[in-house]
Scaffold this active site. Sequence first.
Site: not given
Length: 255
Positions: A153, A140
């Site tokens: 995250y 990501s």
Amino acid sequence: MSLAGKVVIVTGASSGIGATTAEEFAKQGSKVVLTGRNEANLKATEAACKAANSKVELLLITADVTTDAEKIIKTTIEKFGQLDVLVNNAGFGEMGAILDIEVDQFDRVMNTNLRSVFLLTKYAAPHLIKTQGNIVNVSSIAGLRSFPSASVYCTSKAALDQFTRCIALDLASKNVRVNAVNPGTIVTDFQRRIGLSEEDYAKLLEHSKTTHALGRVGQPKEVADVIIFLASDSSSFITGATLPIDGGKHAMCPR
């Protein structure tokens, strides 16, 4: 792309980037293993793959990557006898600032985004060495940039990027390549699953026009196409790369 007949595992194939990636491999003539927790959604991906290529060979494995990594690899080998590409796409996110987020949230995110990738890679590696195959990890932009209330995250994806580079070095002498893609904001259900309301999601998509240099968000196929490229012989001299697919967001600085 030289992917016809290759055996490909796509984790998190029940929706979003994973589902689209599985469909694109089907178009290439690959034998695709679809894994995910939602059986109904997996069957929808199966139907899409068959619509893309009526002759495609598929294997559905309803499984949780945090507990079933060995099963996924073993079942694939039992069915097809080999493994050529592992796409570690399954991902999970929970939001919260450090004053609010709980240890069990940290554990859930790390178990899905990092520990499961470690296990799948470990079990898959001997088979990938035999075929001189490769791994594509779906990371990501959060692995490359920092965002408030997303520490766990972001950390999980930064760790995945480093894991990608290290395993690329571990397996380079075996001619097994390992790369990662780092999507920006892509139109999937991911943001909804981490708690955004429809109103907030719409605001995010509109705001993303200013945070992505190309002035828009991305589509799952734009990520899937790069995964196909990295899995194919067209990228035969690329390993240890973390490639942003983010409309230039990684290059921008807030003003």
